[in-house]
Design an enzyme around this catalytic site. Structure first.
Site, PDB file in Angstrom:
ATOM      1  N   ASP A   1       5.282   8.431   0.133  1.00 38.52           N
ATOM      2  CA  ASP A   1       4.207   8.311   1.119  1.00 38.52           C
ATOM      3  C   ASP A   1       4.465   9.214   2.317  1.00 38.52           C
ATOM      4  O   ASP A   1       5.608   9.524   2.655  1.00 38.52           O
ATOM      5  CB  ASP A   1       4.119   6.858   1.616  1.00 38.52           C
ATOM      6  CG  ASP A   1       3.474   5.963   0.568  1.00 38.52           C
ATOM      7  OD1 ASP A   1       2.804   6.512  -0.326  1.00 38.52           O
ATOM      8  OD2 ASP A   1       3.649   4.732   0.655  1.00 38.52           O
TER       9      ASP A   1
ATOM     10  N   GLU B   1       7.571   6.473  -5.338  1.00 34.37           N
ATOM     11  CA  GLU B   1       7.980   5.269  -4.630  1.00 34.37           C
ATOM     12  C   GLU B   1       6.944   4.166  -4.846  1.00 34.37           C
ATOM     13  O   GLU B   1       5.750   4.389  -4.693  1.00 34.37           O
ATOM     14  CB  GLU B   1       8.096   5.658  -3.154  1.00 34.37           C
ATOM     15  CG  GLU B   1       7.909   4.539  -2.192  1.00 34.37           C
ATOM     16  CD  GLU B   1       7.465   5.062  -0.823  1.00 34.37           C
ATOM     17  OE1 GLU B   1       7.143   6.254  -0.687  1.00 34.37           O
ATOM     18  OE2 GLU B   1       7.440   4.251   0.096  1.00 34.37           O
TER      19      GLU B   1
ATOM     20  N   ASP C   1       4.569   8.666   5.352  1.00 38.48           N
ATOM     21  CA  ASP C   1       4.860   7.910   6.576  1.00 38.48           C
ATOM     22  C   ASP C   1       6.373   7.846   6.776  1.00 38.48           C
ATOM     23  O   ASP C   1       7.125   8.474   6.039  1.00 38.48           O
ATOM     24  CB  ASP C   1       4.242   6.505   6.501  1.00 38.48           C
ATOM     25  CG  ASP C   1       4.779   5.715   5.310  1.00 38.48           C
ATOM     26  OD1 ASP C   1       5.737   6.195   4.654  1.00 38.48           O
ATOM     27  OD2 ASP C   1       4.237   4.630   5.033  1.00 38.48           O
TER      28      ASP C   1
ATOM     29  N   ASP D   1       8.581   5.457   6.354  1.00 38.35           N
ATOM     30  CA  ASP D   1       9.328   4.892   5.226  1.00 38.35           C
ATOM     31  C   ASP D   1       9.454   5.907   4.099  1.00 38.35           C
ATOM     32  O   ASP D   1      10.516   6.058   3.494  1.00 38.35           O
ATOM     33  CB  ASP D   1       8.619   3.641   4.682  1.00 38.35           C
ATOM     34  CG  ASP D   1       9.010   2.401   5.469  1.00 38.35           C
ATOM     35  OD1 ASP D   1       9.951   2.510   6.285  1.00 38.35           O
ATOM     36  OD2 ASP D   1       8.369   1.355   5.272  1.00 38.35           O
TER      37      ASP D   1
END
Ligand code: 0RA
Length: 683
Positions: free
Chosen positions: A512, A439, A514, A516
């Site tokens: 990641d 990403e 997190d 998102d």
């Protein structure tokens, strides 16, 4: 096992007296306590709840035979549950053959219940259908109360052993049975009932039991709470419930409920089209959910396709030269509930996932087909809306095919042009090759520099790719991110998918750690699940695990994948360093020092027992330099990757639906509660 057990007591009854009989009966329950899993599936929470379903099934059978309209379940303090019905009451008089109260037989003999039911068929659906005696065997306490002949009868048990005979303990109006029991904490992993599990199960049952009222009262705490489920519309109410929040194509839910004489199968079907693209279908046989469908579903689909094509041709909505609507065309956006009642249901697979009876196919095809034909004739506006939707689906499918062919042809014409963003590996041996889907551009840059160029390819993708659940193949292929991925994989997509053409043995999703990242990972998983299920099934999809922290003391460092690991790393490094300089000052406690050496990721330095510890927290992959990304996440020698499996396809579908469906609230809730756990999302 049950069959042979049933024969033995008969012989004993002829030779022995009441006592011999009783011993036989008691022996009958012993295997249940020895191997409970064989009777209720597990001794975990699922098995525990099966006890309730089992007791309720008997009451439901009574009600479906026309005796009683309300069943009340109570969760009581001290781990007790009670199920009360308004049936005829379990007979209490001595059974002519066994010379013991019929009530006692039902409660102490495996499968005794069915023998007295006579006629009719068991329609309810505990997964195992083992009878209330199993519940008795697995309860430290059970009390049966029967209202019959103006009297209230009662008998109590401990672990399946009667604590006395059936006695009249009072007078009573009407008839009915109440079973109160306490599951054995020595057998079950937990004896805590889940109100949510019970409410969900009973709501679903109530849709399938038209006109029956199911009441739940939670009396475990001072503040009692209660639920009542009653659906006059049966499965039509179910379809309306499923379509809540979706845009319906026609106001009337189609509904038919009929007993097919020829096959002796009772058929109940409800359907409604929505603006959605995917199909929602729920099939039941004898109130048991069949997640994989079966013969009833096949019969339904055959009739649906036939009747819609027949109507469309008849009304000139499809021209003579046009092709027929396909099964796929007529199922798009369709919500269906099919419920059949059969005397001798045959299921395929242990979990009753799929119905096998051939008569269910003919019955559903005949009953649904006939009624649906009439419905279309009588509701021309609904019919036109439905056919219009099917024709659009057919056009879209043709467009998708053309788009796909163009994509493929382009690829072939330009010598399989790989997307520009792809940093491919030099090896052409798929067995050795890996594709990292990364990403963001900055993480993509680090990955490109850090990788092993020979075997590792990097495909950076931007932000949120398509929400695949709601999009369709043609729209998806118009999306550049998806197109790049499809071309990179080499397998093509949809009908032309070829596993043998996969260019990389391992396809690794690297996002990641997190919220998102979790969202993008889920989108990619959805894409693979819906359009490349074979890649998932054959174990080609992986999720990279990247660390959250780098903990360093001097030149020594550790990567930590969780807060627990971080704490452990600090302890280890400080301990090791402490030994080295044992004679140094013994400054105690923890003292935080802001700042620290300049680093890509925010770094915090702190003093632990006089030792300076640097902790770097990685918010995103992009914050890691290429070497760090290689050694923590990409190096096959040291990395940890999670292989994505479809162990429980149903569960996966559920997660995808929650995350991707039209309803926003549950998605938000899921992401909020699983934001951390989603790292280990196991679809
Ligand atoms: C055997 C025979 C009859 C009813 C039942 C069992 C029965 C069992 C359960 C279990 C829970 N609730 C129940 N209600 C009834 C028929 C009795 C008759 O013919 O009167």
């Amino acid at each position: 096992m049950a069959k042979s057990d049933e024969k033995n007591p008969t012989k004993k009854a002829a030779s022995g007296g009441y006592t011999a009989q009783q011993i036989q009966v008691l022996e009958g329950l012993e295997p249940v306590r020895k191997r409970p899993g064989m009777y209720i599936g597990s001794t975990g929470p699922t098995g525990l709840h099966h006890l309730i379903w089992e007791v309720m099934d008997n009451s439901i059978d009574e009600a479906m035979a026309g005796h009683g309209k309300v069943i009340t379940l109570r969760l009581l303090p001290d781990g007790l549950v009670s199920v009360e019905d308004e049936g005829r009451g379990i007979p209490v008089e001595a059974h002519p053959q066994f010379k013991v109260s019929a009530l006692e037989l039902v409660l102490t003999k495996l499968h005794a219940g069915g023998k007295f039911g006579g006629g009719g068929y068991k329609v309810s659906g505990g997964l195992h259908g083992v009878g209330v005696s199993v519940v008795n065997a697995l309860s430290t306490y059970l009390r049966a109360e029967v209202k019959r002949d103006g009297k209230l009868w009662a008998q109590e048990y401990a672990k399946g052993v009667p604590q006395g005979k059936v006695k009249a303990v009072g007078t009573a109006k009407g008839t009915g049975t109440t079973i109160i029991f306490r599951p054995d904490a020595g057998i079950f992993e937990t004896v805590e009932f889940s109100l949510k599990t019970i409410v969900d199960h009973l709501r679903q049952q109530a849709y399938l039991l038209k006109g029956l009222k199911l009441v739940i009262i939670d009396e475990r705490t001072e503040a009692k709470s209660g639920y009542a489920f009653y659906f006059e519309g049966g499965v039509a109410s179910y379809v309306r419930h499923l379509n809540h929040g979706r845009e319906a194509k026609h106001a009337n839910v189609f509904y038919v409920h009929k007993h097919d004489e020829a096959s002796d199968v009772e058929v109940e079907v409800a359907v409604q089209y929505t603006e959605e693209y995917h199909e929602s279908v729920f099939c039941f046989c004898n109130n048991i959910y069949n997640p994989e469908g079966g013969t009833h579903l096949i019969g339904f689909r055959t009739a649906l396709t036939r009747e819609l094509n027949g109507y469309a041709r008849n009304k000139g909505l499809i021209k003579e030269k046009d092709a027929n609507l396909t099964g796929e065309d007529v199922r798009e956006g369709l919500t269906t509930v099919i419920s059949v009642k059969i005397k001798d249901p045959q299921f395929e697979g242990q979990t009753k996932a799929k119905l096998g009876n051939p008569e269910a196919r003919t019955a559903v095809e005949a009953v649904f087909g006939e009624a649906f034909k009439i419905y279309l004739e009588e509701h021309p506006r609904d019919a036109e809306a439905i056919i219009g939707k099917c024709l659009l689906a057919a056009q879209a499918r043709a467009a998708a095919r053309a788009a796909r062919e163009t994509v493929l042809r382009k690829g072939v014409l330009e010598g399989l042009t790989l997307p520009g963003k792809l940093a491919d590996c030099s090896s052409k041996d798929p067995k050795r090759c890996e594709l990292f889907i990364v990403e963001g551009d900055s993480a993509g840059g680090s990955a490109k520099q850090g990788r092993n160029r020979e075997t590792q390819a990097i495909l950076p993708i931007k932000g949120k790719i398509l929400n695949v659940e709601r999009a369709r193949l043609d729209k998806m292929l118009a999306n550049n991110e998806v197109k790049s991925l499809v071309i990179a994989l080499g397998t093509s997509i949809g009908e032309s998918f070829k596993l043998d053409d996969l260019r990389y043995d391992r396809v690794v999703i690297m996002t990641d750690a997190d919220v998102d990242g979790a969202h993008i990972r889920t989108l990619l998983l959805t894409l693979f699940y819906r359009y490349f299920p074979d890649l998932v099934r054959t174990g080609h999809i992986y999720i990279a695990q990247s660390p959250l922290y780098r903990v360093a003391v001097g030149k020594e460092f550790r990567y930590a994948f969780s807060d627990d690991e971080k704490a452990k790393a600090v302890e280890e490094l400080v301990g090791a360093s402490g030994k080295k300089k044992a004679e140094k000052a013994k400054a105690k406690g923890v003292e935080e020092v802001e700042g620290g050496e300049a680093a890509e990721a925010p770094e915090q330095a702190m003093m632990v027992e006089g030792v300076k510890v640097n902790i770097q927290r990685y918010k995103g992959l992009g914050e890691m330099n290429p070497e760090q990304l290689w050694e923590t996440t990409m190096d096959p020698a040291t990395r940890v990757m999670k292989q994505v499996t479809i162990e429980d396809a149903e569960k996966a579908d559920e997660i995808f639906d929650v995350l991707m469906g039209a309803d926003v609230a549950p998605r938000k809730r899921f992401i909020q509660t699983h934001a951390k756990a989603v790292k280990n999302l196991d679809i």
